[in-house]
Motif scaffolding. Structure first.
Motif, mmCIF file in Angstrom:
data_model
loop_
_atom_site.group_PDB
_atom_site.id
_atom_site.type_symbol
_atom_site.label_atom_id
_atom_site.label_comp_id
_atom_site.label_asym_id
_atom_site.label_seq_id
_atom_site.Cartn_x
_atom_site.Cartn_y
_atom_site.Cartn_z
ATOM 1 N N ALA A 100 -4.629 -73.624 -70.497
ATOM 2 C CA ALA A 100 -4.827 -74.328 -72.102
ATOM 3 C C ALA A 100 -6.644 -74.242 -71.627
ATOM 4 O O ALA A 100 -7.145 -74.016 -72.927
ATOM 5 C CB ALA A 100 -4.321 -75.565 -72.146
ATOM 6 N N ILE A 101 -6.878 -74.592 -70.720
ATOM 7 C CA ILE A 101 -8.601 -74.680 -70.682
ATOM 8 C C ILE A 101 -9.011 -73.319 -70.842
ATOM 9 O O ILE A 101 -9.993 -73.126 -71.417
ATOM 10 C CB ILE A 101 -9.042 -75.462 -69.397
ATOM 11 C CG1 ILE A 101 -8.388 -76.711 -69.187
ATOM 12 C CG2 ILE A 101 -10.450 -75.266 -69.038
ATOM 13 C CD1 ILE A 101 -8.553 -77.341 -67.809
ATOM 14 N N ALA A 102 -8.628 -72.431 -70.332
ATOM 15 C CA ALA A 102 -8.857 -71.026 -70.564
ATOM 16 C C ALA A 102 -8.839 -70.456 -71.685
ATOM 17 O O ALA A 102 -9.855 -69.925 -72.255
ATOM 18 C CB ALA A 102 -8.107 -70.049 -69.571
ATOM 19 N N GLY A 116 -7.384 -66.689 -67.470
ATOM 20 C CA GLY A 116 -7.472 -67.957 -66.690
ATOM 21 C C GLY A 116 -8.285 -67.553 -65.364
ATOM 22 O O GLY A 116 -8.807 -68.326 -64.762
ATOM 23 N N ARG A 117 -8.309 -66.137 -64.792
ATOM 24 C CA ARG A 117 -9.007 -66.024 -63.960
ATOM 25 C C ARG A 117 -10.528 -66.355 -64.171
ATOM 26 O O ARG A 117 -11.467 -66.757 -63.272
ATOM 27 C CB ARG A 117 -8.710 -64.669 -63.247
ATOM 28 C CG ARG A 117 -9.444 -63.998 -62.150
ATOM 29 C CD ARG A 117 -9.178 -62.682 -61.988
ATOM 30 N NE ARG A 117 -9.645 -62.329 -60.578
ATOM 31 C CZ ARG A 117 -9.741 -60.925 -60.224
ATOM 32 N NH1 ARG A 117 -9.137 -60.068 -60.910
ATOM 33 N NH2 ARG A 117 -10.478 -60.663 -59.373
ATOM 34 N N GLN A 118 -10.887 -65.779 -65.366
ATOM 35 C CA GLN A 118 -12.163 -65.766 -65.798
ATOM 36 C C GLN A 118 -12.793 -67.241 -66.123
ATOM 37 O O GLN A 118 -14.012 -67.768 -65.527
ATOM 38 C CB GLN A 118 -12.674 -64.908 -67.046
ATOM 39 C CG GLN A 118 -14.102 -64.945 -67.526
ATOM 40 C CD GLN A 118 -14.905 -64.244 -66.332
ATOM 41 O OE1 GLN A 118 -14.684 -63.587 -65.608
ATOM 42 N NE2 GLN A 118 -16.391 -64.596 -66.834
ATOM 43 N N ALA A 119 -11.847 -68.088 -66.432
ATOM 44 C CA ALA A 119 -12.403 -69.478 -66.667
ATOM 45 C C ALA A 119 -12.551 -70.023 -65.350
ATOM 46 O O ALA A 119 -13.509 -70.865 -65.169
ATOM 47 C CB ALA A 119 -11.131 -70.171 -67.324
ATOM 48 N N ARG A 120 -11.599 -69.639 -64.317
ATOM 49 C CA ARG A 120 -11.897 -70.343 -62.946
ATOM 50 C C ARG A 120 -13.314 -69.846 -62.454
ATOM 51 O O ARG A 120 -14.105 -70.792 -61.695
ATOM 52 C CB ARG A 120 -10.811 -69.840 -62.077
ATOM 53 C CG ARG A 120 -9.470 -70.790 -62.230
ATOM 54 C CD ARG A 120 -8.155 -70.120 -61.480
ATOM 55 N NE ARG A 120 -7.038 -70.992 -61.612
ATOM 56 C CZ ARG A 120 -6.161 -70.831 -62.654
ATOM 57 N NH1 ARG A 120 -6.539 -70.063 -63.752
ATOM 58 N NH2 ARG A 120 -5.059 -71.467 -62.722
ATOM 59 N N ARG A 121 -13.531 -68.817 -62.724
ATOM 60 C CA ARG A 121 -14.941 -68.369 -62.170
ATOM 61 C C ARG A 121 -16.154 -68.951 -62.976
ATOM 62 O O ARG A 121 -16.760 -69.403 -62.173
ATOM 63 C CB ARG A 121 -14.834 -66.773 -62.494
ATOM 64 C CG ARG A 121 -14.868 -65.840 -61.124
ATOM 65 C CD ARG A 121 -15.225 -64.555 -61.202
ATOM 66 N NE ARG A 121 -13.818 -63.742 -61.319
ATOM 67 C CZ ARG A 121 -13.821 -62.642 -62.341
ATOM 68 N NH1 ARG A 121 -14.600 -62.465 -63.380
ATOM 69 N NH2 ARG A 121 -12.615 -62.107 -62.420
ATOM 70 N N ILE A 122 -15.920 -69.142 -64.276
ATOM 71 C CA ILE A 122 -16.941 -69.948 -65.107
ATOM 72 C C ILE A 122 -16.882 -71.363 -64.278
ATOM 73 O O ILE A 122 -18.107 -71.667 -63.999
ATOM 74 C CB ILE A 122 -16.674 -69.703 -66.473
ATOM 75 C CG1 ILE A 122 -16.814 -68.349 -66.996
ATOM 76 C CG2 ILE A 122 -17.532 -70.682 -67.277
ATOM 77 C CD1 ILE A 122 -16.072 -68.254 -68.425
ATOM 78 N N PHE A 123 -16.088 -71.775 -64.102
ATOM 79 C CA PHE A 123 -15.701 -73.498 -63.818
ATOM 80 C C PHE A 123 -16.582 -73.562 -62.489
ATOM 81 O O PHE A 123 -17.198 -74.282 -62.062
ATOM 82 C CB PHE A 123 -14.518 -73.765 -63.744
ATOM 83 C CG PHE A 123 -14.203 -75.253 -63.578
ATOM 84 C CD1 PHE A 123 -14.033 -76.151 -64.736
ATOM 85 C CD2 PHE A 123 -14.147 -75.659 -62.285
ATOM 86 C CE1 PHE A 123 -14.051 -77.291 -64.606
ATOM 87 C CE2 PHE A 123 -13.973 -77.316 -62.104
ATOM 88 C CZ PHE A 123 -13.881 -77.903 -63.519
ATOM 89 N N GLU A 124 -16.025 -72.342 -61.738
ATOM 90 C CA GLU A 124 -16.480 -72.649 -60.330
ATOM 91 C C GLU A 124 -18.035 -72.249 -60.091
ATOM 92 O O GLU A 124 -19.020 -73.134 -59.485
ATOM 93 C CB GLU A 124 -16.165 -71.679 -59.297
ATOM 94 C CG GLU A 124 -16.276 -71.842 -57.681
ATOM 95 C CD GLU A 124 -15.688 -70.983 -56.635
ATOM 96 O OE1 GLU A 124 -15.921 -71.012 -55.666
ATOM 97 O OE2 GLU A 124 -14.447 -70.720 -57.201
ATOM 98 N N ASP A 125 -18.702 -71.231 -61.002
ATOM 99 C CA ASP A 125 -20.221 -70.966 -61.025
ATOM 100 C C ASP A 125 -20.851 -72.289 -61.705
ATOM 101 O O ASP A 125 -21.835 -72.452 -61.357
ATOM 102 C CB ASP A 125 -20.441 -70.112 -61.897
ATOM 103 C CG ASP A 125 -21.896 -69.799 -62.172
ATOM 104 O OD1 ASP A 125 -22.443 -69.439 -61.082
ATOM 105 O OD2 ASP A 125 -22.135 -69.437 -63.324
#
Length: 192
Positions: free
Chosen positions: A101-103, A110-119
């Motif tokens: 849902a966040i993505a 979802g994968r890109q959202a996790r990368r953005i979040f971590e960055d």
């Protein structure tokens, strides 16, 4: 640092949350977690700002100079608002965040959202959620007499999971923490 005629020292600095660093600093957030960074190593005008701070007549003037300089450095990310909402959603449900849902909110996979979040935050969403659960448990340790209740209210699935993760972060069991910290509430003691 500046010495005054009366021999007092003044130190003016800024502490940023990891998720804010990316808006001000031209470095990946992960490099800045728990690190000191000298402004002169990153910003070409840092020495000029330092001189202005030294010439300032009061702390209020120094604060205004520093805030004005920071405002000029800020480069908001287009997804900053969505990332703040993602972080708040993780805060409200650290045990089982709905990262899909966040993505969708970020309009990415979802994968890109996790990368953005971590960055932007310096931790992945799962690690951030674990850290939130741990800090929630710390807050509850002095208010709740039963560790099972602490574990449940902090978002852990069961007490063994809570004890394992607590030891991982604190270097001691919750019982040991209570023994050590009873003398100074809200301070994390670690034997490491």
């Amino acid at each position: 640092i500046r010495a005054t005629p009366l021999g007092r020292l003044h130190l003016v600095g800024v502490s940023l949350r990891p998720e804010s660093c990316a808006e001000f600093l031209p470095l990946p957030t992960g490099l800045l977690t728990a690190a000191w960074v000298e402004a002169a190593d990153i910003f070409p005008d840092a020495e000029r700002v330092r001189e202005r701070l030294g010439d300032a007549a009061s702390f209020a003037e120094q604060r205004d100079i520093l805030l004005s300089w920071l405002a000029g450095l800020r480069r908001p990310h287009v997804r900053t608002a969505a990332l703040h909402r993602a972080r708040e959603r993780l805060r409200s449900s650290p045990a089982a965040p709905d990262f899909d849902a966040i993505a969708r909110e970020l309009c990415v996979s979802g994968r890109q959202a996790r990368r953005i979040f971590e960055d932007r935050v310096g931790l992945g969403p799962a690690a951030y959620g674990r850290l939130l659960r741990f800090t929630n448990a710390l807050r509850l340790m002095h208010a709740e007499p039963r560790l099972t209740t602490v574990a449940h209210r902090a978002g852990y699935f069961d007490q063994p999971h809570f004890c394992r993760e607590f030891r991982q972060y604190a270097g001691m069991t919750p019982q040991e923490y209570r023994r050590f910290s009873s003398r100074m509430p809200d301070v994390l003691f670690s034997p490491r």
